[in-house]
Design a protein around this motif. Structure first.
Motif, PDB file in Angstrom:
ATOM      1  N   SER A  25       0.452  -1.209   0.087  1.00 53.58           N
ATOM      2  CA  SER A  25      -0.230  -0.301   0.280  1.00 53.58           C
ATOM      3  C   SER A  25       0.894   1.054  -0.085  1.00 53.58           C
ATOM      4  O   SER A  25       0.263   2.468  -0.499  1.00 53.58           O
ATOM      5  N   ARG A  28       2.259   2.406  -3.635  1.00 58.77           N
ATOM      6  CA  ARG A  28       1.141   2.162  -4.203  1.00 58.77           C
ATOM      7  C   ARG A  28       0.730   3.888  -4.042  1.00 58.77           C
ATOM      8  O   ARG A  28       0.828   4.536  -5.509  1.00 58.77           O
ATOM      9  N   ARG A  29       0.765   4.208  -2.846  1.00 59.50           N
ATOM     10  CA  ARG A  29       0.795   5.933  -2.417  1.00 59.50           C
ATOM     11  C   ARG A  29       1.766   6.016  -2.841  1.00 59.50           C
ATOM     12  O   ARG A  29       1.374   7.523  -3.399  1.00 59.50           O
ATOM     13  N   ASN A  34       1.471  -2.087  -8.485  1.00 58.29           N
ATOM     14  CA  ASN A  34      -0.346  -1.574  -7.713  1.00 58.29           C
ATOM     15  C   ASN A  34       0.842  -3.654  -7.076  1.00 58.29           C
ATOM     16  O   ASN A  34       0.657  -4.766  -7.904  1.00 58.29           O
ATOM     17  N   ARG A  36       1.137  -7.056  -4.873  1.00 53.86           N
ATOM     18  CA  ARG A  36      -0.046  -8.148  -4.019  1.00 53.86           C
ATOM     19  C   ARG A  36       0.747  -8.626  -3.221  1.00 53.86           C
ATOM     20  O   ARG A  36       1.610  -9.085  -3.352  1.00 53.86           O
ATOM     21  N   ASN A  50       3.470  -8.066  -8.888  1.00 50.50           N
ATOM     22  CA  ASN A  50       2.850  -7.831  -9.678  1.00 50.50           C
ATOM     23  C   ASN A  50       1.881  -8.972  -9.555  1.00 50.50           C
ATOM     24  O   ASN A  50       1.453  -9.942  -9.304  1.00 50.50           O
ATOM     25  N   ARG A  51       0.390  -8.540  -9.602  1.00 53.45           N
ATOM     26  CA  ARG A  51      -0.870  -9.305  -9.886  1.00 53.45           C
ATOM     27  C   ARG A  51      -0.512  -9.382 -10.522  1.00 53.45           C
ATOM     28  O   ARG A  51       0.103  -9.748 -12.126  1.00 53.45           O
TER      29      ARG A  51
END
Length: 70
Positions: A25, A28-29, A34, A36, A50-51
């Motif tokens: 998080s 990302r901020r 993005n 996980r 990575n997703r």
């Protein structure tokens, strides 16, 4: 390199999923990708990545398949 080395070594290790999620998080901020959290089958801790479907499949600019030795 072995699959274990490619999958685990050189990555940050988090003691819990919560700790990994918190760092993902934060990344990302600050404008990062993005990511996980996921459990590592080799070290038993958590990494972030990575997703599915968004992975680059490279480490240090080299495709993973070139790094993994049979």
């Amino acid at each position: 390199m072995t699959e274990e080395e490619v999958s685990c070594l050189g990555k940050d290790r988090y003691p819990t999923r919560r700790a990994a999620k918190k760092d993902a998080s934060r990344i990302r901020r600050t404008g990062g990708p993005n990511l996980r959290p996921y459990p590592c089958r080799y070290c038993g801790r958590h990494h972030i990545g990575n997703r599915p479907g968004n992975a680059t499949y490279t480490r240090r600019g080299t495709p993973l398949q070139e790094l993994i030795q049979p």
